[in-house]
Design a protein around this motif. Structure first.
Motif, PDB file in Angstrom:
ATOM      1  N   LYS A 139       0.817  -1.218   0.000  1.00  0.00           N
ATOM      2  CA  LYS A 139       0.000   0.000   0.000  1.00  0.00           C
ATOM      3  C   LYS A 139       0.851   1.268   0.000  1.00  0.00           C
ATOM      4  CE  LYS A 139      -3.820  -2.395   0.414  1.00  0.00           C
ATOM      5  NZ  LYS A 139      -4.750  -2.537  -0.740  1.00  0.00           N
ATOM      6  N   ILE A 140       2.158   1.113   0.192  1.00  0.00           N
ATOM      7  CA  ILE A 140       3.035   2.279   0.306  1.00  0.00           C
ATOM      8  C   ILE A 140       3.260   2.900  -1.070  1.00  0.00           C
ATOM      9  CG2 ILE A 140       5.356   3.044   0.934  1.00  0.00           C
ATOM     10  CD1 ILE A 140       5.400   0.941   3.083  1.00  0.00           C
ATOM     11  N   PRO A 141       3.145   4.231  -1.184  1.00  0.00           N
ATOM     12  CA  PRO A 141       3.340   4.887  -2.483  1.00  0.00           C
ATOM     13  C   PRO A 141       4.806   5.049  -2.834  1.00  0.00           C
ATOM     14  CG  PRO A 141       2.826   6.523  -0.831  1.00  0.00           C
ATOM     15  CD  PRO A 141       2.704   5.186  -0.147  1.00  0.00           C
ATOM     16  N   LEU A 142       5.065   5.083  -4.119  1.00  0.00           N
ATOM     17  CA  LEU A 142       6.425   5.254  -4.616  1.00  0.00           C
ATOM     18  C   LEU A 142       6.771   6.743  -4.646  1.00  0.00           C
ATOM     19  CD1 LEU A 142       6.071   2.617  -7.432  1.00  0.00           C
ATOM     20  CD2 LEU A 142       7.765   2.493  -5.605  1.00  0.00           C
ATOM     21  N   ASP A 143       7.091   7.262  -3.486  1.00  0.00           N
ATOM     22  CA  ASP A 143       7.465   8.663  -3.355  1.00  0.00           C
ATOM     23  C   ASP A 143       8.568   8.771  -2.318  1.00  0.00           C
ATOM     24  OD1 ASP A 143       6.998  11.653  -3.691  1.00  0.00           O
ATOM     25  OD2 ASP A 143       6.664  11.397  -1.545  1.00  0.00           O
ATOM     26  N   LEU A 144       9.664   9.408  -2.704  1.00  0.00           N
ATOM     27  CA  LEU A 144      10.829   9.506  -1.836  1.00  0.00           C
ATOM     28  C   LEU A 144      10.498  10.205  -0.523  1.00  0.00           C
ATOM     29  CD1 LEU A 144      13.923   9.224  -1.441  1.00  0.00           C
ATOM     30  CD2 LEU A 144      14.168  11.398  -2.653  1.00  0.00           C
ATOM     31  N   ASN A 145       9.781  11.319  -0.604  1.00  0.00           N
ATOM     32  CA  ASN A 145       9.472  12.069   0.616  1.00  0.00           C
ATOM     33  C   ASN A 145       8.521  11.303   1.530  1.00  0.00           C
ATOM     34  OD1 ASN A 145      11.071  14.344   0.179  1.00  0.00           O
ATOM     35  ND2 ASN A 145       9.535  15.275  -1.155  1.00  0.00           N
ATOM     36  N   PHE A 146       7.602  10.508   0.944  1.00  0.00           N
ATOM     37  CA  PHE A 146       6.704   9.729   1.790  1.00  0.00           C
ATOM     38  C   PHE A 146       7.480   8.728   2.626  1.00  0.00           C
ATOM     39  CE2 PHE A 146       4.058   6.135   2.883  1.00  0.00           C
ATOM     40  CZ  PHE A 146       2.960   6.771   3.460  1.00  0.00           C
ATOM     41  N   PHE A 147       8.466   8.063   2.007  1.00  0.00           N
ATOM     42  CA  PHE A 147       9.297   7.126   2.765  1.00  0.00           C
ATOM     43  C   PHE A 147       9.972   7.839   3.936  1.00  0.00           C
ATOM     44  CE2 PHE A 147       8.524   4.034  -0.404  1.00  0.00           C
ATOM     45  CZ  PHE A 147       9.036   2.818   0.022  1.00  0.00           C
ATOM     46  N   ARG A 148      10.475   9.040   3.689  1.00  0.00           N
ATOM     47  CA  ARG A 148      11.133   9.789   4.757  1.00  0.00           C
ATOM     48  C   ARG A 148      10.138  10.144   5.857  1.00  0.00           C
ATOM     49  NH1 ARG A 148      14.501  13.684   0.548  1.00  0.00           N
ATOM     50  NH2 ARG A 148      16.242  12.252   0.190  1.00  0.00           N
ATOM     51  N   HIS A 149       8.942  10.583   5.475  1.00  0.00           N
ATOM     52  CA  HIS A 149       7.936  10.930   6.482  1.00  0.00           C
ATOM     53  C   HIS A 149       7.477   9.695   7.249  1.00  0.00           C
ATOM     54  CE1 HIS A 149       7.952  14.939   5.045  1.00  0.00           C
ATOM     55  NE2 HIS A 149       7.206  14.751   3.976  1.00  0.00           N
ATOM     56  N   LEU A 150       7.400   8.556   6.571  1.00  0.00           N
ATOM     57  CA  LEU A 150       6.951   7.330   7.223  1.00  0.00           C
ATOM     58  C   LEU A 150       7.910   6.918   8.332  1.00  0.00           C
ATOM     59  CD1 LEU A 150       4.600   5.275   6.902  1.00  0.00           C
ATOM     60  CD2 LEU A 150       6.182   3.849   5.593  1.00  0.00           C
ATOM     61  N   ASN A 151       9.202   7.100   8.086  1.00  0.00           N
ATOM     62  CA  ASN A 151      10.194   6.782   9.125  1.00  0.00           C
ATOM     63  C   ASN A 151       9.926   7.575  10.393  1.00  0.00           C
ATOM     64  OD1 ASN A 151      11.925   4.907   7.749  1.00  0.00           O
ATOM     65  ND2 ASN A 151      12.696   6.590   6.516  1.00  0.00           N
ATOM     66  N   GLY A 152       9.652   8.876  10.224  1.00  0.00           N
ATOM     67  CA  GLY A 152       9.408   9.716  11.386  1.00  0.00           C
ATOM     68  C   GLY A 152       8.070   9.456  12.037  1.00  0.00           C
ATOM     69  N   ALA A 153       7.053   9.215  11.218  1.00  0.00           N
ATOM     70  CA  ALA A 153       5.706   9.023  11.756  1.00  0.00           C
ATOM     71  C   ALA A 153       5.611   7.735  12.570  1.00  0.00           C
ATOM     72  CB  ALA A 153       4.687   9.009  10.627  1.00  0.00           C
ATOM     73  N   LEU A 154       6.131   6.634  12.052  1.00  0.00           N
ATOM     74  CA  LEU A 154       6.010   5.335  12.720  1.00  0.00           C
ATOM     75  C   LEU A 154       7.194   5.010  13.625  1.00  0.00           C
ATOM     76  CD1 LEU A 154       4.578   3.089   9.838  1.00  0.00           C
ATOM     77  CD2 LEU A 154       3.367   4.512  11.500  1.00  0.00           C
ATOM     78  N   ARG A 155       8.185   5.903  13.649  1.00  0.00           N
ATOM     79  CA  ARG A 155       9.381   5.663  14.455  1.00  0.00           C
ATOM     80  C   ARG A 155       9.966   4.289  14.135  1.00  0.00           C
ATOM     81  NH1 ARG A 155      10.447  10.805  16.168  1.00  0.00           N
ATOM     82  NH2 ARG A 155       8.691  11.702  17.273  1.00  0.00           N
ATOM     83  N   LEU A 156      10.184   4.052  12.851  1.00  0.00           N
ATOM     84  CA  LEU A 156      10.669   2.743  12.425  1.00  0.00           C
ATOM     85  C   LEU A 156      12.042   2.460  13.036  1.00  0.00           C
ATOM     86  CD1 LEU A 156       9.673   2.776   8.647  1.00  0.00           C
ATOM     87  CD2 LEU A 156       8.478   1.693  10.549  1.00  0.00           C
ATOM     88  N   PRO A 157      12.262   1.250  13.492  1.00  0.00           N
ATOM     89  CA  PRO A 157      13.545   0.919  14.145  1.00  0.00           C
ATOM     90  C   PRO A 157      14.726   0.964  13.190  1.00  0.00           C
ATOM     91  CG  PRO A 157      12.210  -1.049  13.853  1.00  0.00           C
ATOM     92  CD  PRO A 157      11.333   0.110  13.496  1.00  0.00           C
ATOM     93  N   VAL A 158      14.475   0.716  11.897  1.00  0.00           N
ATOM     94  CA  VAL A 158      15.512   0.818  10.876  1.00  0.00           C
ATOM     95  C   VAL A 158      14.950   1.673   9.749  1.00  0.00           C
ATOM     96  CG1 VAL A 158      17.070  -0.419   9.329  1.00  0.00           C
ATOM     97  CG2 VAL A 158      16.341  -1.500  11.462  1.00  0.00           C
ATOM     98  N   GLU A 159      15.736   2.604   9.286  1.00  0.00           N
ATOM     99  CA  GLU A 159      15.280   3.567   8.288  1.00  0.00           C
ATOM    100  C   GLU A 159      14.889   2.894   6.979  1.00  0.00           C
ATOM    101  OE1 GLU A 159      17.027   7.609   6.086  1.00  0.00           O
ATOM    102  OE2 GLU A 159      18.195   6.547   7.608  1.00  0.00           O
ATOM    103  N   ALA A 160      13.650   3.152   6.522  1.00  0.00           N
ATOM    104  CA  ALA A 160      13.205   2.656   5.219  1.00  0.00           C
ATOM    105  C   ALA A 160      13.608   3.667   4.145  1.00  0.00           C
ATOM    106  CB  ALA A 160      11.692   2.458   5.216  1.00  0.00           C
ATOM    107  N   MET A 161      13.970   3.181   2.967  1.00  0.00           N
ATOM    108  CA  MET A 161      14.417   4.057   1.884  1.00  0.00           C
ATOM    109  C   MET A 161      13.761   3.669   0.580  1.00  0.00           C
ATOM    110  SD  MET A 161      18.513   4.384   2.518  1.00  0.00           S
ATOM    111  CE  MET A 161      19.204   4.922   4.088  1.00  0.00           C
ATOM    112  N   LEU A 162      13.697   4.649  -0.327  1.00  0.00           N
ATOM    113  CA  LEU A 162      13.218   4.395  -1.691  1.00  0.00           C
ATOM    114  C   LEU A 162      14.277   4.885  -2.661  1.00  0.00           C
ATOM    115  CD1 LEU A 162      10.933   3.517  -3.651  1.00  0.00           C
ATOM    116  CD2 LEU A 162      10.203   5.925  -3.643  1.00  0.00           C
TER     117      LEU A 162
END
Length: 686
Positions: free
Chosen positions: A549-572
């Motif tokens: 369901k995740i969109p192919l957008d570089l900035n969304f990936f960056r925002h998702l890391n901050g929003a969900l406090r992902l333990p390891v940084e997700a990248m596109l």
């Protein structure tokens, strides 16, 4: 001069004879140690004292090729090295099979590069892709027994899977040379000439030179102290075609996503008459091959993009840096530059404007590290390809210590269409939610997709399309070949993300609102989308997120890391690899880590030592798993060690290689911890 002369010698002899190195040092009047300093650094150069074999087969060992059986081909007990040793003994010729870093043919893995010294005239190398061990054994036998090998698998003859509506065709009016076929066009939105049925006449460059001719006074850069709204007003009024890049919000397609407008503006504002444009066509990130297709099928767009950048910024010359493994692409670019010169679009007095702008191709000496833009500049300046400490930035002190724009191949290829049709046209190409005009993305881009999909290939998509639509859409990859196990959304750089991304159940309404508010401080449009995305795909109390369901957008990936406090940084990134079924994720992660260890330039001590330590940890995990002993306490300690190494590398490394090197192993331990003791029921790799 040194690097390109060494490449010429390497291409001529297949290695660097000592006699030729001494002659080169004498000819260009530099100490021999300068020649040795450069020739000993780059992996593509073979020194005579290393006793290069007469016959050499290099098997890509990274990412998709590893997934497609490269490890078995390289097995010292049962693979191709066994045959190489037998042939060496039987024929008296030295035959070698070894692993090599990514060759850029990930959509038809495994890829293999073959040379015989001396090479036949006009043959750069034989490349084979998607071939099995029996075929490759035959290649080795043919060469060892002085027979011609099978015809290579050329990029020009291969038509990759793509979502073009028109198919591949030769543009109208193109002169066809049977020995050097004209590049064919994919019919993407990117290819404005093929899509419109126009001759490739560099009309975007002509539009800009016509604009210059209509000016009452010369185009003058804004004062350096000008900023904010005043600067924007100045650009809109006096440099409207540059402003179209701002309107388009065209981002860098090489990974970092820096705005193209800002890079061009920064260099235009710099004082002085000596400035440069550099196109980064190194593309050595495993899993990435989109630039391969642009450079071969649409070199005119890249050359025109370089010329536009040069004219718009007042630059002196353009340089297209291309990895040496793309020899067909290098030839296509050189031919296209000649054609552009014949048209008057390149070189002296472009279209009668009085502006001069030559363009040349720079053949890379090899090495993944040269994809880092400052390391690339170092290689172009005849030094070891090691990243620079910054500041100063390349926009002020780049190539030859002068202001320099460095852009990715795809970024520059979009520029002609933006100049001709306007930035709004490009921006409108992004994904939009039909029921709410605020929920949208801007622009389009290309992705390289490999791995467990029906049609691995290069796809142009609307930015914001979801991973699921790309993988399963009929006009895209056509479906995943089994139950989705993991996704590498940025080549090895982002590690491996599971099909269901774990979410903290304490991510309640207040934390959601706070996350959206933080994003809104930077971008209202991004915040609107995040708010919609969370309410639609991550209901309150949910403990996992479907990555499809995740969109192919570089900035969304960056925002998702901050929003969900992902333990390891997700990248596109531009490379996406799909893993299905019972793939051994830990084995894949260790392979990624080995790549970074192999490609570390060695300049940063923490990176040099840390990347090796990560490999030791990963290989130790595999060994312990095979022995059936990996208690939870050990895993906890290992995770702690990896986190400490991650922190150290990300704080101390000069370039991005050190920053991302720990991520593959960190994701495997965070999301696929069950793979460590049991490999998900699959027999672990030996």
């Amino acid at each position: 001069m040194i690097v390109q002369r060494l490449r010429d010698i390497q291409n001529r002899f297949g290695f660097l004879p000592d006699k030729e190195l001494r002659a080169l040092a004498h000819e260009i009047n530099v100490p021999l140690y300068r020649i040795e300093e450069v020739s000993s650094f780059f992996p593509a150069f073979k020194l005579e004292r290393t006793n290069p074999p007469e016959i050499e087969m290099r098997v890509c060992r990274d990412l998709t090729c590893h997934h497609r059986g490269a490890a078995a081909l390289l097995d010292e007990r049962t693979g191709l090295p066994v045959l190489a040793a037998e042939l060496s003994e039987a024929t008296g010729k030295s035959v070698c099979v070894e692993g090599v870093s990514c060759l850029g043919r990930c959509d038809r893995a495994p890829a293999v590069w073959v040379e015989k010294r001396p090479m036949p005239e006009h043959v750069h190398a034989w490349v084979y892709a998607g071939r099995d061990g029996e075929f490759l054994e035959g290649v080795l036998r043919d060469l060892a027994e002085d027979r011609d090998p099978p015809e290579p698998d050329t990029d020009a003859a291969y038509e990759p899977h793509t979502n073009t509506n028109r198919g591949y065709s030769i543009p109208k009016g193109t002169r066809v040379d049977p020995e050097h076929p004209a590049p064919r066009t994919a019919g993407w939105s990117l290819d404005i000439y093929g899509r419109q049925g126009w001759p490739r006449d560099y009309r975007a460059v002509k539009r800009f030179t016509d604009y210059l001719a209509r000016l009452i006074r010369p185009l003058v850069p804004p004062p350096r102290e000008l900023g904010g709204k005043d600067l924007e007003t100045y650009v809109q009024r006096f440099h409207p075609l540059l402003w179209e890049l701002k309107t388009a919000n065209l981002l860098g397609m090489g990974g970092a996503g820096a705005p193209a407008y800002q890079k061009w503006l920064d260099v235009w504002q710099q004082p002085g008459n000596e400035k440069y444009i550099v196109c980064n066509g190194d593309e050595s990130e495993p899993g990435t091959f989109k630039d391969r297709e642009i450079l071969l099928r649409m070199p005119h767009l890249v050359v025109e993009g370089v010329i536009l950048a040069g004219l718009m910024t007042g630059a002196t010359s353009g340089h297209i840096y291309v990895r040496h493994e793309y020899f067909e692409q290098i030839h296509a670019l050189k031919e296209e530059i000649k054609r552009a010169q014949e048209l008057g679009a390149c070189g002296p007095n472009i279209f009668g404007s009085g502006r001069n702008f030559p363009v040349e191709v720079f053949e890379s000496p090899g090495g993944y590290i040269c994809g880092e833009q400052s390391a690339l500049i170092e290689a172009m300046e005849d030094r070891r390809g090691q990243p620079r400490n910054r500041p100063p930035e390349l926009s002020a002190n780049g190539f030859r210590d002068k202001p320099t724009v460095v852009n990715n191949v795809e970024t520059l290829a979009w520029a002609p269409g933006i100049v001709l049709f306007g930035g709004d046209k490009y921006e409108m190409g992004g994904w939009r939610l039909a029921t709410d005009p605020k929920i949208k993305f801007g622009g389009r881009r290309l992705f390289s997709v490999s791995g467990d999909v029906a049609r691995p290939g290069v796809y142009e998509v609307a930015i914001g399309l979801t991973l699921g639509e790309l993988f399963n859409g009929d006009k895209y990859c056509g479906g995943i070949t089994g139950p989705l196990r993991a996704v590498a959304a940025s080549g090895p750089s982002g590690g491996l993300v599971p099909a269901k991304l774990p979410v903290d159940p304490k991510f309640d309404a207040k934390k959601r609102a706070d996350a959206v508010a933080r994003i809104r401080d930077r971008s209202a449009q991004d915040a609107d989308f995040m708010e919609w995305f969370l309410s639609t795909h991550l209901p309150l109390g949910a403990t996992e997120l479907d990555v499809l369901k995740i969109p192919l957008d570089l900035n969304f990936f960056r925002h998702l890391n901050g929003a969900l406090r992902l333990p390891v940084e997700a990248m596109l990134g531009a490379a996406i690899t799909v893993y299905a079924g019972d793939v051994d994720v830990l084995d894949q992660a260790v392979n990624y880590t080995q790549f970074y260890r192999n490609e570390s330039c060695g300049k940063c001590v923490p990176c040099r030592l840390g990347s090796q330590k990560l490999v030791q940890i990963g290989e130790g995990l595999l060994k312990s798993r095979r022995a059936g002993r990996l208690p939870a306490d050990d895993l906890a300690a290992i995770k702690k060690d990896v986190k400490e190494i991650t922190k150290t590398l990300q704080l101390t490394s000069i370039c991005g290689l050190g920053y991302v090197a720990p991520i593959p192993l960190a994701t495997a331990l965070e999301y696929f911890v069950d793979d460590a003791p049991k490999a998900n029921g699959r027999k672990p790799a030996e």
